[in-house]
Structures are given as C-alpha cells and as structure tokens.
Motif scaffolding. Structure first.
Motif, short mmCIF file in Angstrom:
data_model
loop_
_atom_site.label_atom_id
_atom_site.label_comp_id
_atom_site.label_asym_id
_atom_site.label_seq_id
_atom_site.Cartn_x
_atom_site.Cartn_y
_atom_site.Cartn_z
N GLU B 35 0.84 -1.20 0.00
CA GLU B 35 0.00 0.00 0.00
C GLU B 35 0.88 1.25 0.00
OE1 GLU B 35 -3.26 1.78 3.04
OE2 GLU B 35 -2.93 -0.39 3.13
N MET B 36 0.43 2.28 -0.73
CA MET B 36 1.22 3.50 -0.82
C MET B 36 0.89 4.46 0.32
SD MET B 36 1.70 5.87 -4.18
CE MET B 36 1.00 7.47 -3.89
N ASN B 37 1.93 5.11 0.84
CA ASN B 37 1.74 6.11 1.88
C ASN B 37 2.51 7.36 1.47
OD1 ASN B 37 2.40 7.69 4.29
ND2 ASN B 37 1.39 6.05 5.43
N PHE B 40 5.00 9.00 3.99
CA PHE B 40 6.24 8.24 4.13
C PHE B 40 7.17 8.54 2.94
CE2 PHE B 40 8.87 4.48 3.34
CZ PHE B 40 9.47 4.32 4.58
N LYS B 43 8.81 11.90 3.22
CA LYS B 43 9.90 11.90 4.21
C LYS B 43 11.15 11.23 3.63
CE LYS B 43 7.07 11.59 8.32
NZ LYS B 43 6.61 10.60 9.29
#
Lengths: 284, 122
Positions: B35-37, B40, B43
C-alpha cells in the motif's frame, strides 16, 4: 444487616458484564507481540529468553509514547530470532508502510530465522547481514527514530568475542562491555534528532557508567524495566537526546541544574557497580 | 532488498573513501505490491540520493523515473506512484552489490545483502 444493598448488587453485575466484554475484546484483539508458537529457530541462533521478553515488555510499557513518536525508520541491531523486531512491528503496525524496519545481525543464520519469524507474523523488515551497522553508518546517519538492542552482554574472556555462531549473541568480553561500547557511538550516529534507543544491560555491565557516557553525548536516560531472575539482574534503559544536557555539556557547568538532578535520580536507581564476574555463560 | 535499503548502504571496506553507491548486479528481481503512503514517501524523498536511486532502478530493469527532480515533483501523483514502486515494491532477490572503488562483490541471496568483511578488509 443481611440485606443485600441493591445498588451494590447492580455494581457487581455491571463489573461482571464489563469483565466478560473485556475478555471478548482480548480474544478479538490481535497480539501486539511475537508469538512463541510462530517463532522460527535454529541451534546456532539465540532463542527468545528473559532478556528478550524484558526488552519487549519495555517497548510495550512505552508503546503509547512510541505511537505518538511517529517513527519513520526503526532498527534493531543484532536481531537474533527476530522476536523483538517482530514485536515492535506488530506494536507500531505497518499499514501503508508508514514505518520502515531494518534489522541487522552478524550471524547469517539469525537473519534467516528472523525472516521466517517475521513472515509467520505477517510483518516485514529489511534484513542485512553485517557487524552492528557496518555499511549503513554513513548514509543512515541522523535518520533512525528508534533503535532497539539486546547486545551480547555476558562477561567472557575477550577472545570469545566475535567468534561467530550463537556465541556472538552473548559473548560480551570484559564486563560484558566489548560489543556494547562499540554499539553506543554507532547508535549515537544513527539516531535522528528525536531518536530513541532502548538497550538491555546487565548489572555487571555497569549501566550507570553507560548512562554517563551517553549523557556526555547529550542523552538523557531512564530505566523502563528492571527485572531480576535467579541468574541475572537486567535493566532496560531508554536513551533520548536532551537539549538541556547538550547545553549543559557545552557550558561544562558544575552547578546543579535540573537535568543534572534528573540524571542523579536515574543513577540512584542503579545499584553500585561491583566487580562481579559471571561464571555461567549460558545464562544470557 | 528494497532500493530504499540500497540507497542507505555503502562499501564498508577499510580505506575505501568513495564507497557509495554500490553498483547493482541483478540476477533476480521480484515485485511485491504494498500500500502507498504519500507522507512516508515525502519523508524518504529527502533522504534519497537521487542519482544513485535512478541508476539502481535501471539496474533492476525499471526505467520510468525522471532524471531531474525537485521538491515540486512530489506534488504529482503519477510521480509518487512511480517513486513508491521503485523504492518499496522492487526487491533485489538474487545478485550482488559491487564496491565502486575496489570492485569487491557483496552477495545478495534470498533478498538479504551480506556486508560481512574478510579479516584483511576490516
């Protein structure tokens, strides 16, 4: 006099209902630590023991703080069976990869066992076979938000340090400090501004001296868990950067400032160092 | 091994001054969907050395990343999904990481790099 207070009775039944609900909730709640039945193992890899459990209990005790801390990169140095890094990943979660985990071990078999343990729990970390964090120190400097370490802390003859296999998981050299003293400056280098370090220490390691060393590097410390077994007395210590201490160190002032007093408080919690030699090496 | 990790690794041989980036020799690359965040990724973008990252992704057979980037590139969803794929979904399963200065090969087996040094390299 024998009359039952109806109010009290209703409270009792309420408590019973609450207890049942809690039990149901507990059953539904996924485990926040690695489960022993899902652990992989190998005769040359250190199995989870009192020290591993104490470290995970310390992380659990500090779990709310860790969640609020919102770490991006978490790392375990010397992951062994993978019990601790798996538990940390279960506690903090990995949804949408908001947290990246890195684990190192000098023993290739330990890395393999960690991989199997993590797979069995449905969590993931980047695994690297290396000595402490060799190869990562340059590019990862100042980037790691949480480091957990259960170092080889058992006092042994110096020549037993670094012989490989399972011995590497416990052989700590003189006062059990040979590897710890190499880990501390590396941890200091890797930790981010908001970074936290959790480390297992034995009384024979002279934890108050370790705290003083870290204080000189600008870290405050606190004992999260103290646990005595028949064979050893363990402290799980948490270190974090403290700007007041850094300022204090710069001024090199001898006056009793507030953080100084706090430090003294921590030191009084630690028993005085005795020249105690651990003869039973299997007790790590 | 993800490319995120590759971007954090340098040659640790004693005396090597220019040990980054390690050149990738890819024998087997696997893809694992995660899953993409976006937070994150943003950062991580600050920590990634971009030139090393695109070279590494090309060595893994992925050529979709732009040569030049700046912080505004992060506003594009299309870029974010490519960055996500290269950073976190591509895994070097079998191969080696080669020290740019000495040519020493660090093997990668079952996705795990072995950075242990020989006695004369420490």
């Amino acid at each position: 006099m024998d009359q039952i207070n109806p109010e009290l009775e209703s409270i009792n039944s309420l408590q019973i209902t609450t207890k049942i609900n809690n039990e149901k909730a507990l059953k539904k709640m996924p485990s926040r630590t690695a489960q022993i039945r899902l652990m992989s193992s190998h005769e040359e890899v250190y199995e989870p023991c009192d020290d591993s459990f104490a470290l995970v209990d310390a992380l659990l005790a500090d779990c709310n703080n860790l969640l609020k801390h919102c770490p991006t990169l978490c790392m375990e140095i010397g992951c062994g069976s993978g019990y601790v890094i798996t538990s940390l990943a279960l506690m903090l979660g990995q949804e949408g990869l908001a947290v990246n985990y890195i684990a190192t071990d000098i023993n290739p078999l330990a890395i393999r066992v960690t991989r199997e343990t993590m797979d069995a729990h449905g969590v993931d970390a980047e695994l690297i076979i290396t000595d402490i964090a060799s190869g990562l120190e340059k590019r990862l400097a100042g980037s790691v938000d949480v480091i957990v370490v259960n170092p080889p802390y058992v006092p042994t003859p110096e020549d037993e340090v670094g012989v490989g296999g399972i011995t590497a998981s416990w052989a700590g050299g003189e006062n059990g400090r040979s590897v710890i003293d190499r880990i501390l400056p590396v941890a200091d280098r890797l930790l981010s501004e908001k970074g936290w370090l959790y480390m297992v220490t034995l009384i024979a390691n002279n934890p108050s001296e370790i705290c003083l060393y870290m204080r000189e590097k600008g870290y405050a410390s606190r004992i999260v868990i103290q646990r005595s077994t028949e064979e050893e007395s363990l402290h799980i210590i948490k270190f974090w950067r403290d700007l007041d201490i850094e300022g204090d160190n710069e001024k090199a002032s001898a006056d009793k400032s507030a953080p100084g007093r706090l430090m003294e408080y921590v030191l009084t919690q630690l028993p005085p160092f005795t020249f105690w030699r651990c003869s039973d090496r299997d007790n790590k | 091994m993800r490319l995120l990790t590759h971007n954090m690794l340098s040659s640790n041989i004693k005396g090597v001054t220019n040990g980054f980036p390690l050149r990738i020799e890819a024998e087997k690359v696997v893809e694992k969907t995660v899953e993409m965040n976006a937070d994150f990724l943003k950062k991580m973008f600050e920590k990634i050395q971009w030139k090393a990252f695109i070279d590494a992704s090309r060595a893994m057979g992925y050529t979709e990343l732009p040569e030049e980037v700046d912080p505004t590139t992060l506003e594009s969803d299309e870029f974010l999904s490519k960055f996500h794929h290269a950073l976190l979904e591509l895994h070097l399963e079998e191969g080696a990481l080669v020290c740019p200065e000495t040519g020493r090969r660090f093997p990668v087996n079952k996705g795990i790099p072995n950075m242990l040094l020989h006695e004369d390299e420490v």
